[in-house]
Design an enzyme around this catalytic site. Sequence first.
Site, PDB file in Angstrom:
ATOM      1  N   LYS A 276      -4.820   2.768  -3.090  1.00 33.86           N
ATOM      2  CA  LYS A 276      -4.157   2.188  -1.922  1.00 33.86           C
ATOM      3  C   LYS A 276      -5.130   2.004  -0.764  1.00 33.86           C
ATOM      4  CE  LYS A 276      -0.216   1.835  -3.945  1.00 33.86           C
ATOM      5  NZ  LYS A 276       0.305   0.481  -4.289  1.00 33.86           N
TER       6      LYS A 276
ATOM      7  N   SER B 252       0.866  -1.176   0.000  1.00 34.05           N
ATOM      8  CA  SER B 252       0.000   0.000   0.000  1.00 34.05           C
ATOM      9  C   SER B 252       0.905   1.228   0.000  1.00 34.05           C
ATOM     10  CB  SER B 252      -0.933  -0.026   1.212  1.00 34.05           C
ATOM     11  OG  SER B 252      -1.730   1.133   1.279  1.00 34.05           O
TER      12      SER B 252
ATOM     13  N   TYR C  32      -4.641   8.221  -6.817  1.00 35.63           N
ATOM     14  CA  TYR C  32      -3.646   7.213  -6.446  1.00 35.63           C
ATOM     15  C   TYR C  32      -3.925   6.682  -5.043  1.00 35.63           C
ATOM     16  CZ  TYR C  32       0.750   5.385  -4.600  1.00 35.63           C
ATOM     17  OH  TYR C  32       1.698   4.610  -3.976  1.00 35.63           O
TER      18      TYR C  32
END
Length: 282
Positions: A150, A132, A146
């Site tokens: 994660k 992550s 983005y």
Amino acid sequence: MRVWFITGASRGFGALIVKEALAAGDAVVATARNPESIIRQHGAHPHLLAVALDVTDEAQAQTAVKAAIEHFGRIDVLLNNAGYGLLGAVEEATAEEIEKIYRTNVFGLLAVTRAVLPSMRERRSGHVMNISSIGGYTAYQGWGVYGSTKFAIEGLTESLAKELAPLGIKATVIEPGFFRTDFLDAQSLAVSPPSIPDYHETVGAMRDFAAGANHAQPGDPARFAKAMVTLARADNPPLRMPFGSDTVAALEEKNAFVARELAAWRQLAVSTDFPDGGEKAA
């Protein structure tokens, strides 16, 4: 000897972890779109199998896992490392950019994980480690899309840990902070062109910060790779493993913020329950 299956193994964290795992006496199935680049880095090694894998190709993921098991007999550690970044305001990101990063960072991870898990379930053993980010636990301006990939990995890993625990399989989400890798280089980071002046003070400032921070990050990738091998050997690995003092500080700050906000809004939060523990009024 543990058998690793590592995605995105041709550079960055992936390449360094391949090196450390081999040095520790483990076997590694190192995957990349161009597996020849792996051989060029590490040479011919009896415990190294380089396999072609584009994680966005689910059929290729199945083929790569089959080759790994045929060669080494099992997979003990799955390291989902393949991924890249996207810098830009949420509103500036195009539909194409969003779909592309999810295809790699989330759907690719799912494809590989689904391909590996049947063999781990059969053996009632294994460890799934998903990369992550510090941005998967707390959000930053300019990294919204983005970071959302994660955040997805965090949730998937937490669920996996609960689903797999009775089967003897571990799951850990890895949260690196800012490490001195090529993550901020063009080959690892897509940047949405600035298009909305209103975001100049927030996302624009982050673009400037990222440019200045490249190759000046506080984290040592070599130390990270060694730590990952140590983590893989743990009998009782954690669900969440932060790496870097910046990540530790960010987690503590986020936890404190959530606690303060919950305390401030607790009365309204609990006001929506049925009275009398859910019993219908007479």
